[in-house]
Write an enzyme that holds these catalytic residues in place. Structure first.
Site, PDB file in Angstrom:
ATOM      1  N   LYS A 100       0.379  -7.691   4.338  1.00 21.09           N
ATOM      2  CA  LYS A 100      -0.251  -6.977   3.222  1.00 21.09           C
ATOM      3  C   LYS A 100      -0.028  -7.794   1.955  1.00 21.09           C
ATOM      4  CE  LYS A 100      -0.468  -2.614   0.694  1.00 21.09           C
ATOM      5  NZ  LYS A 100      -0.330  -3.257  -0.619  1.00 21.09           N
TER       6      LYS A 100
ATOM      7  N   SER B  89      -8.387   2.664  -0.810  1.00 19.21           N
ATOM      8  CA  SER B  89      -7.087   2.054  -0.540  1.00 19.21           C
ATOM      9  C   SER B  89      -6.526   2.603   0.763  1.00 19.21           C
ATOM     10  CB  SER B  89      -6.124   2.320  -1.686  1.00 19.21           C
ATOM     11  OG  SER B  89      -5.877   3.709  -1.793  1.00 19.21           O
ATOM     12  N   LEU B  90      -5.408   2.050   1.211  1.00 16.77           N
ATOM     13  CA  LEU B  90      -4.793   2.452   2.467  1.00 16.77           C
ATOM     14  C   LEU B  90      -3.689   3.470   2.228  1.00 16.77           C
ATOM     15  CD1 LEU B  90      -4.408  -1.039   4.187  1.00 16.77           C
ATOM     16  CD2 LEU B  90      -6.279   0.584   4.413  1.00 16.77           C
TER      17      LEU B  90
ATOM     18  N   GLU C 201      -8.577 -10.338  -1.192  1.00 18.46           N
ATOM     19  CA  GLU C 201      -7.504 -10.200  -2.170  1.00 18.46           C
ATOM     20  C   GLU C 201      -7.412 -11.448  -3.031  1.00 18.46           C
ATOM     21  OE1 GLU C 201      -4.163  -7.224  -2.735  1.00 18.46           O
ATOM     22  OE2 GLU C 201      -5.941  -7.295  -1.462  1.00 18.46           O
TER      23      GLU C 201
ATOM     24  N   ARG D  18     -11.823  -3.712  -7.549  1.00 18.73           N
ATOM     25  CA  ARG D  18     -11.909  -2.414  -6.888  1.00 18.73           C
ATOM     26  C   ARG D  18     -12.248  -1.310  -7.880  1.00 18.73           C
ATOM     27  NH1 ARG D  18      -8.906  -0.507  -2.436  1.00 18.73           N
ATOM     28  NH2 ARG D  18      -7.283  -2.082  -2.716  1.00 18.73           N
TER      29      ARG D  18
ATOM     30  N   PHE E 125       7.201   4.190  -8.680  1.00 17.21           N
ATOM     31  CA  PHE E 125       5.817   4.662  -8.783  1.00 17.21           C
ATOM     32  C   PHE E 125       5.396   5.331  -7.480  1.00 17.21           C
ATOM     33  CE2 PHE E 125       1.623   4.637 -10.636  1.00 17.21           C
ATOM     34  CZ  PHE E 125       0.788   4.640  -9.530  1.00 17.21           C
TER      35      PHE E 125
END
Length: 694
Positions: free
Chosen positions: A118, A85-86, A180, A139, A39
């Site tokens: 992460k 997002s990062l 998270e 999110r 992906f």
């Protein structure tokens, strides 16, 4: 090589369609179809094309938003500030480039970074008004998320009211905490174990399980999934006391409000320290209680963060350094079958070598025959292989769109590949097992340890390490060989002196005088525990009668069903097992014949410990850990008063004794309306039963 404009347009649209499909499968359907690495590769290709041809960028491109759209089943919440997002880095060179851009923009020679693992979970926003949790959202697309407030309230690590230290204190009038949601590894394993017990679909990984749990319309289901939460930042806020200087101070502040904040966080200066932290956390990832997929670097100074600003979908002041992919695609070359210590036959995939999780993988577990059928795995398929830390690699899915016509189906063998004994799969069991328990080399150590255990032949001093040495040195191959050992053979082993060897030999000799029930139990017949062994001894009286019984006759024994009867018949049908039993008898192992007659009489005479009282004739199931009593102790107490302890809950169960952390047996008991006892209730029942006997 030049690219034709029409080819670029087609490729951009194709990438968008593919990415959107996989987003839907992963986030909405909770059924990922490709590894994360594939992906990421597709996403980066689209990003690069859009950078080269900016006129092709459209508002609906996957690169213009974050995550998946909200599910229609939930109402929507608009984030006060976007949850972006990062950006990702996949090698140290990209991290170096990030650090260089930051230093150049800020005009300084070195930068202080906050670094942390992460999490591999789902980002959420928690909004507190006057210190009370009012709303919680996913999110979503970064601007609008799903209202999952009721589900988030079920997560015990999320405070429902903000407190400073041990008491309520001054908190902002509005505070948005970001973090998270994930599932700890231990809870994930427990969930999948329960799914298997209930013949339900297993989850692919903890993130997939957490995503499904958080999107449940019934908060009760979410609560049962046992999710965890870690705070990693603050979004919008109004009022006093929120740190405005450094990111690490923000995390300390969140910790003071009783939010879980990752312990492995650190503050470092410069590129070298960032990369060193990444290497350390990579090496440690297998020991962490949760899954991580990389390291997050954030400029620690909040004023510098503001100066650096944002690009369209990510902050310029932060970066996610992704670990090597834990999933990869490769070809399934064949399926071998391994035999475990308990005789279980496990199919193992032989793979075309593939680099995954930092190592080259050539084999992966397929668990059992049902898993192969459920995942529709065929020899020759392209399969997704997952490796998480030190966990054995497993085949998690098949890419059926790549299936060649030459694939072959797997057939589980009907004989043990190690010893040639018959391999059977009993009704209700997932595993196929070798029936040559006393003979099979793959089961030697386990068979001998069980044979010598305290409740079997009770050979004191014959523990794991000694049995391992004896088998590895070829001193023994079967339980019968124990009675051929001499002091010299034992004394020659490591850490075994003459006196210790003599004690073991004495214990072996003493074990020859036993009971038929103990001997039957010592044989290690599948599904035959101590209670069943006593029932068999009581019913047949002699071992020869038991050996000669077929499934029909075995089924006449009280409380022995068709599955147990088949296990016993299969065991005694193996000539290897019968040969070892004869060797044991020839070595002098003995018991009183027809001892079962005395047992039957004791059970029928009023006033004997096994004959009356409130426990007599009742069936008990144990689950969880009791505060003061061990399971063996409970079992002894119940059986001494004529009770029976079984391993599974059914309509025939009278009581379930439940302690801390009960499993699916507890749920089954509630479903069937069976009486549940805690330790105090059990002791009271035993006391009342004993009083009836007096």
């Amino acid at each position: 090589m030049s690219e034709r404009p029409d080819q670029v347009v087609r490729r951009v649209q194709e990438l968008r369609d593919i990415i959107e499909l996989h987003n839907y499968n992963y986030y909405v359907q909770d059924t990922p179809t490709i590894p994360d690495a594939e992906f990421d590769k597709l996403f980066r290709e689209l990003e690069e094309l859009e950078q080269r041809y900016p006129h092709l960028v459209t508002p609906d491109s996957p690169t213009r938003r974050v995550g998946a759209p909200p599910l229609k089943a939930f109402s929507q919440i608009v984030h006060r500030t976007p949850m972006l997002s990062l950006g990702n880095a996949f090698d140290e060179g990209e991290v170096e480039a990030f650090d260089r851009r930051v230093r150049q923009t800020l005009g300084i020679s070195s930068v202080e970074y906050a670094v942390e693992p992460k999490f591999d979970g789902l980002a959420v926003s928690l909004c507190y008004e006057d210190g009370i949790l009012r709303t919680g959202a996913t999110r979503g697309d970064g601007y609008v998320g799903e209202d999952v407030t009721l589900n988030l309230r079920t997560i015990r690590s999320i405070p429902l009211a903000l407190r400073v230290g041990n008491r309520a204190g001054q908190t902002p009038s509005f505070l948005e905490v970001r973090g998270e949601v994930l599932m700890l590894k231990a809870d994930f394993e427990k969930l999948n174990r329960q799914q298997r017990e209930r013949n339900l679909k297993e989850f692919i990984n903890p993130r997939n399980a957490a995503a499904g749990a958080l999107r449940q319309l019934d908060p009760g289901i979410t609560a049962m999934r046992k999710l965890a939460f870690f705070a990693y930042g603050i979004g919008a806020y109004e009022g006093a006391n929120v740190p405005r200087d450094k990111h690490d101070q923000v995390l300390d502040y969140l910790a003071s409000l009783r939010f879980p904040v990752v312990l492995e966080r650190r503050t470092v200066v410069g590129l070298a320290a960032m990369l060193q932290y990444n290497r350390e956390i990579w090496a440690k990832r297998g020991q962490l209680p949760y899954d991580i997929d990389g390291t997050v670097y954030k400029v620690n100074d909040l004023a510098q963060q503001v100066k650096l600003g944002f690009v369209s979908r990510a902050p310029r002041f932060a970066l996610a350094h992704k670990f090597p992919a834990q999933e990869a695609v490769t070809e399934l070359l064949g399926i071998d079958v391994q035999v475990g210590r308990t005789g279980a036959l496990t199919p193992v995939a032989r793979l075309r070598p593939v680099f995954v999780g930092g190592v080259t993988v050539t084999n992966a577990t397929l668990h059992n025959e049902d898993e192969i059928r459920r995942k529709d795995v065929m020899i020759g398929d392209s399969v997704i292989v997952r490796r998480a830390g030190d966990v054995i690699p497993e085949v998690v899915a098949v890419q059926k769109d790549k299936r060649p016509s030459s694939v072959k189906a797997f057939v589980m063998p009907d004989h043990c590949p190690v010893c040639g004994s018959k391999a059977v799969r009993l009704q209700g069991e997932a595993m196929t097992r070798c029936t040559g328990g006393l003979y099979c080399p793959a089961q030697r150590k386990q068979a001998i340890l069980h044979f010598a255990s305290r409740r079997a032949m009770n050979i004191h001093g014959l523990g794991d390490k000694l049995v391992e040495q004896l088998v590895d040195n070829a001193a023994i191959r079967t339980p019968a060989d124990l009675y051929k050992l001499g002091i010299s053979a034992l004394a020659a082993l490591a850490r075994m002196a003459d006196k210790s060897a003599g004690n073991v030999i004495d214990a072996i000799e003493k074990s020859k005088d036993t009971t038929l029930a103990r001997f039957i139990y010592a044989l290690g017949i599948r599904n035959v525990g101590e209670t069943t062994a006593r029932d068999l001894a009581a019913y047949f009286g002699t071992l020869d009668r038991l050996i000669g019984a077929d499934v029909e006759i075995l089924g006449r024994v009280p409380d022995i069903g068709p599955v147990v009867a088949q296990s016993i018949a299969d065991f005694f049908s193996e000539s290897h097992n019968l040969e070892i039993i004869e060797q044991l008898r020839a070595s002098g192992v003995r018991w009183k014949e027809n001892e079962g007659e005395a047992m039957r009489q004791a059970q029928s005479v009023p006033g004997t410990s096994a004959g009356s009282g409130k426990v007599r004739g009742k069936t008990f199931v144990l689950t969880g850990s009791l505060p003061n009593l061990a399971r063996d102790e409970v079992k002894e107490k119940l059986e001494a008063q004529g009770g029976k302890v079984t391993g599974s809950v059914s309509k025939k169960t009278d009581f379930v004794v439940a302690g801390a952390d009960p499993g699916s047996k507890f749920d089954k008991a509630i479903e069937l309306g069976i009486i549940i006892l805690d330790e105090a209730g059990l002791l009271q029942l035993l006391q009342e039963s004993q009083a009836d006997l007096s």
